[in-house]
Design an enzyme around this catalytic site. Structure first.
Site, mmCIF file in Angstrom:
data_model
loop_
_atom_site.group_PDB
_atom_site.id
_atom_site.type_symbol
_atom_site.label_atom_id
_atom_site.label_comp_id
_atom_site.label_asym_id
_atom_site.label_seq_id
_atom_site.Cartn_x
_atom_site.Cartn_y
_atom_site.Cartn_z
ATOM 1 N N CYS A 75 0.870 -1.180 0.000
ATOM 2 C CA CYS A 75 0.000 0.000 0.000
ATOM 3 C C CYS A 75 0.903 1.224 0.000
ATOM 4 O O CYS A 75 1.704 1.400 0.929
ATOM 5 C CB CYS A 75 -0.864 -0.040 1.266
ATOM 6 N N CYS A 186 -0.998 3.672 -6.585
ATOM 7 C CA CYS A 186 -1.876 3.097 -5.563
ATOM 8 C C CYS A 186 -2.105 1.655 -5.988
ATOM 9 O O CYS A 186 -2.386 1.392 -7.165
ATOM 10 C CB CYS A 186 -3.194 3.858 -5.518
HETATM 11 N N1 DGL Z 1 -3.959 0.671 -1.877
HETATM 12 C C1 DGL Z 1 -3.575 1.867 -1.231
HETATM 13 C C2 DGL Z 1 -2.348 2.501 -1.884
HETATM 14 O O1 DGL Z 1 -1.572 1.829 -2.518
HETATM 15 C C3 DGL Z 1 -4.560 2.958 -0.985
HETATM 16 C C4 DGL Z 1 -5.985 2.699 -0.853
HETATM 17 C C5 DGL Z 1 -6.691 3.518 0.198
HETATM 18 O O2 DGL Z 1 -6.828 4.749 0.070
HETATM 19 O O3 DGL Z 1 -7.104 2.871 1.123
HETATM 20 O O4 DGL Z 1 -2.125 3.671 -1.737
#
Ligand code: DGL
Length: 256
Positions: A75, A186
């Protein structure tokens, strides 16, 4: 000393980190994995940094309590908010974070326009400011906040007309002329890649998932922690929402 056959823990705010797990499994199919998505609290990217940090630390503690030999923070948002603290808390554990793949995009498009789609939070943090500073002389870097897309992926809505117009709105608001490259900053966004490609057909897309998996393999190898098994490893998927549909969505995304 950790066991070589202990699992690799993979964490994300929700289902998006499956895009990184997919790359890990491709590269290291004989490893065992435990994936935890915090969909009960997703999206993280619109929350204050202190909250993201607290949620990340609590979830990582749960994961590591299950005996993992390494941690992949799949993430970008949680990595920006908490990876440094995690490294201080678990100094003996290999910890790999993910950050927007600006490097290959800037190198392959010298003097070009590189849009970075990420959560508001990722784009506001020090880590991204440092990346921007580093690559801004090589290409024009355009930060594009795109938190709205996270919720589409959390719902498993990957090709609806509403998603296409959301992608269109986001790109139209930040790009007066098309970018040469789009960086998916993301881990949810690889799952809406085809919508992005249809809205921006001549743009090359970069995703940091594979680079993150390679870095994980490198760190495991340096620490002598590669699983020597020749059998396919196990994959266990957990989700804080307790919703069996989220788990099913994760397995569907893993095969996507
Ligand atoms: N999957 C997360 C990232 O790579 C973000 C998602 C979220 O905002 O929860 O930033």
């Amino acid at each position: 000393m950790k066991e070589k056959n202990a699992p690799i823990a993979v964490f994300d705010s929700g289902v998006g980190g499956i895009s990184v797990l997919r790359e890990l499994v491709k590269l290291m199919p004989n490893e065992n994995y435990i994936y935890l998505g915090d969909s009960a609290n997703a999206p993280y990217g619109t929350r204050p940094v202190e909250e993201i940090r607290a949620l990340t630390l609590a979830n990582v503690e749960t994961l590591l309590g299950q005996g993992a030999k390494a941690l992949v923070v799949a993430c970008n948002t949680a990595t920006s908010a908490a990876v440094r603290i995690l490294r201080g808390m678990y100094p003996d554990l290999p910890i790999v974070g993910i950050e927007p793949a600006l490097k290959p995009a800037a190198l392959h498009h010298p003097g070009g326009r590189v849009a970075v789609l990420a959560t508001k939070m990722t784009l506001r943090q020090e880590k991204f400011a440092a990346l921007l500073e580093h690559y801004r002389s090589q290409a024009e870097i355009i930060p594009v906040p795109a938190s709205e897309l996270v919720e589409y992926v959390e719902r498993g809505e990957l090709d609806s007309p509403a998603l296409f117009s959301q992608v269109e709105n986001i790109l139209d608001s930040y790009l007066d002329t098309p970018a040469n490259a789009i960086v998916l900053g993301c881990t949810h966004f690889p799952f809406v890649r085809s919508a992005i490609e249809q809205v921006a057909p001549r743009t090359i897309i970069y995703d940091g998932g594979n680079g993150t998996a390679r870095e994980a393999r490198r760190q495991l190898s340096v620490m002598g922690l590669i699983n020597p098994s020749s059998e396919p490893g196990s994959i266990e998927i957990q989700n804080s929402s307790g919703d069996p549909e989220k788990i099913m969505l994760c397995y569907r995304l893993l095969d996507a």
